[in-house]
Motif scaffolding. Structure first.
Motif, PDB file in Angstrom:
ATOM      1  N   LEU A   1       0.743  -1.145   0.142  1.00  0.00           N
ATOM      2  CA  LEU A   1      -0.019   0.163   0.021  1.00  0.00           C
ATOM      3  C   LEU A   1       0.898   1.278   0.138  1.00  0.00           C
ATOM      4  CD1 LEU A   1      -3.135   0.373   0.219  1.00  0.00           C
ATOM      5  CD2 LEU A   1      -2.699   0.869   2.476  1.00  0.00           C
ATOM      6  N   ILE A   2       1.895   1.155   0.939  1.00  0.00           N
ATOM      7  CA  ILE A   2       2.850   2.510   1.005  1.00  0.00           C
ATOM      8  C   ILE A   2       3.590   2.670  -0.444  1.00  0.00           C
ATOM      9  CG2 ILE A   2       4.588   3.555   2.235  1.00  0.00           C
ATOM     10  CD1 ILE A   2       3.574   2.346   4.752  1.00  0.00           C
TER      11      ILE A   2
ATOM     12  N   ALA B   1       0.985   4.031  -2.868  1.00  0.00           N
ATOM     13  CA  ALA B   1       1.023   5.439  -2.595  1.00  0.00           C
ATOM     14  C   ALA B   1       1.886   6.383  -2.900  1.00  0.00           C
ATOM     15  CB  ALA B   1       0.302   5.550  -1.144  1.00  0.00           C
TER      16      ALA B   1
ATOM     17  N   LEU C   1       2.416   9.515  -5.554  1.00  0.00           N
ATOM     18  CA  LEU C   1       2.547  10.592  -5.209  1.00  0.00           C
ATOM     19  C   LEU C   1       3.642  11.394  -5.906  1.00  0.00           C
ATOM     20  CD1 LEU C   1       1.842  13.088  -2.957  1.00  0.00           C
ATOM     21  CD2 LEU C   1       3.992  11.943  -1.613  1.00  0.00           C
TER      22      LEU C   1
END
Lengths: 293, 283
Positions: free
Chosen positions: A151-152, A155, A159
């Protein structure tokens, strides 16, 4: 046997990758090796511990909470230590040294407060249960680790690649002066990157703390040495490289532990590091003289 | 042999006095590489190689002390020579990280090496290194450094530190100087490691890792690397400081760290920013 080793390798590799991401991002954008980074790892674990212990938070709330608080701490530390050096345009050696000194200070402060006793999450926080899937043993905390890391990483990639903010971060990494002339708010981006890095380090600390259920101040230092190996092998400042190198290190370590000797496991990272520096200092995917975010 | 008061003083503060000497030597080992602008942090690793070499020779093979000391210089010097060529191509943080990695590889090697005591380390090393050995060596090393600083070699080293490219263009053989500095640094650190092993009678695999490397760097940094006296002064201050700060107990290292941070930010050239090269240049 091999399948289980590979699975374990991917799991520890995911944490190495998560930890190294913040480390390498910090280098890529701020241009310094920040040795206090390992401290964020320990800090994250301790904040999560206290959040679950005294604030009775469930772990799904404690993890982002610990990451966010660690991120804020990272902003403060960066501003106090590296802020003056950035303004004075001090040489690389100074920033390395100041973070070295700060590492000593922060760890000994933490040890003085919390002692080196190993602490554990309250039993209610996390179900240590394990599943058997096709003969492979996997625990809940391991699933949490892989899911959080994926997930990180996703993300962060979004970004950096798809937003204007990410463009500003990459511009600042590429050429600070030109980026500022184009209207990038350098101070703001520096704080943002410090926050993200600190939060990543903190989150990695919480996850490892959960997985081994053993938390003590110096846990970040052992991790830091692995982090060095990962960011060098992946190429300093290279986000994709850090993720791949983290997974590779995890896999190699677990295969070494399984087929050679578990005591040799920790040597793998350093051998990889030394060999990379000797034969390919730009890292696995680096191009010579290429600047990257 | 020694005056009575000195004997008394040594008896009371023996281990502190020995640490002062050993750490001053380690600071000089750090100085040699910093003097040519190389941030090579392998001194702790070389110290460990020297300590293990001399301890193994005396404990396991019963070799005489002077032979063990020679080996404690030769073994790390040889290691430095072998790893020097690929390592010294690196610069800045890469070199620092590579040399820290070297220390960690060696640490794991000691841990898994049963002949060298494995995780337990080596015990019962004869306490043969004393005041005269340690401080005699320190004085000889300091005098040698002063002479080198005043010579053509010293000027070449200063030129490399100030501007590597310019020094190279002026005909300074950069790889030779860097390699020689690394080998000299390794020999001095190895000797310091042997002295330390032969006064404390115990060595362990975890004594020569990252923390020790950082400590040695902080000696040089605190003192300033303009002259060999800076790092020695830094070592004396940082070794004596924990004794002075003893009432602070757990917060001693906090103060140590704080001092390093403040020195870097507020005193970038160290507490002794004095250079010997100037005196030599006046000839």
């Amino acid at each position: 046997m091999l399948a289980q080793q590979l699975l374990n390798g991917i799991l520890s590799g995911a944490v190495y990758a998560l930890f190294a991401l913040g480390f390498t991002l910090m280098f890529g954008v701020l241009g310094v090796i920040n040795l206090t980074y390992g401290f964020y790892f320990s800090t994250g674990a301790f904040i999560a511990l206290y959040a679950t212990h005294y604030l009775h938070m469930p772990i799904w709330a404690a993890l982002p909470f610990a990451a966010a608080v660690t991120g804020l701490i990272a902003i403060v530390i960066d501003e106090l230590l590296l802020g003056p050096l950035r303004r004075a345009k001090a040489p690389e050696l100074s920033s390395l040294m100041v973070t070295l000194g700060a590492t000593l200070l922060l760890y000994s402060l933490m040890t003085a407060w919390f002692t080196t006793d190993i602490r554990r999450f309250p039993p209610a926080v996390f179900d240590g249960g394990a599943f058997e899937i096709a003969g492979l043993r996997i625990t809940l905390s391991q699933i949490l680790i892989v899911a959080t890391t994926a997930l990180i990483v996703g993300a962060l990639a979004l970004l950096l690649q798809k937003t204007r903010l990410g463009l500003a971060v990459r511009a600042l990494a590429e050429n600070p002066d030109a980026a500022q002339l184009m209207g990038v708010n350098a101070g703001g981006i520096v704080r943002l990157v410090s926050f993200i890095s600190g939060a990543l380090g903190g989150a990695a600390g919480v996850l490892i703390g959960l997985n081994y259920n053993a938390i003590q101040p110096y846990m970040g230092e052992a991790m830091m040495l692995k982090g060095f190996a990962v960011i060098i092998v992946g190429g300093l400042g290279d986000i994709r490289g850090a993720v791949i190198a983290g997974l590779v290190l995890g896999l190699l370590e677990s295969v070494t532990a399984g087929y050679i000797a578990s005591s040799m496991k920790d040597a793998v990272g350093f051998l990889l590091l030394v060999l990379t520096l000797w034969f390919r200092p730009v890292g696995l995917f680096g191009r010579v003289a290429a600047k990257r975010a | 042999m020694m005056p009575h008061w000195l004997d008394n003083f040594l008896f009371t503060y023996q281990s502190l006095v020995y640490s002062l000497g050993v750490n001053a030597l380690l600071a000089l080992a750090m100085y040699v590489v910093l003097a040519v602008g190389q941030l090579a942090l392998g001194q702790a690793a070389f110290m460990g190689v020297g300590a293990y070499a001399s301890a193994l020779l005396t404990v396991k093979l019963g070799a005489p002390f002077p032979i063990a000391l020679l080996a404690s210089m030769a073994a790390p010097a040889l290691l430095a020579f072998v790893i020097g060529a690929p390592t010294l191509r690196l610069s800045g943080v890469y070199l620092a990280i590579a040399t820290i990695g070297l220390g960690e590889v060696l640490r794991i090697l000691y841990l898994n090496w049963d002949f060298a005591g494995g995780a337990l380390g080596l015990n019962g090393i004869p306490e043969k290194a004393g005041f005269v050995w340690i401080f005699g060596t320190l004085i000889v090393a300091l005098v040698a450094f002063v002479f080198v600083s005043r010579s053509r070699i010293g000027r070449a080293m200063e030129a490399i530190r100030a501007d590597e490219a310019a020094a190279g263009v002026m005909g300074v053989n950069l790889p030779a100087y860097k390699l020689a500095a690394l080998v000299a640094s390794a020999a001095i650190a190895g000797l310091a490691g042997a002295f330390n092993a032969h006064v404390s009678s115990f060595i362990g695999p975890n004594d020569y890792g990252f923390d020790q490397a950082v400590t040695i760097l902080s000696f040089a940094l605190l003192g300033g690397v303009g002259s060999p006296f800076g790092p020695v002064l830094g070592a004396l201050v940082l070794t004596a400081l924990p004794e002075v700060l003893r009432p602070l107990h757990d917060y001693r290292l906090v103060i140590d760290g704080l001092i390093i941070v403040c020195v870097v930010i507020f005193l970038p050239t160290g507490i002794l920013p004095w250079r010997i090269g100037r005196i030599g240049a006046r000839k």
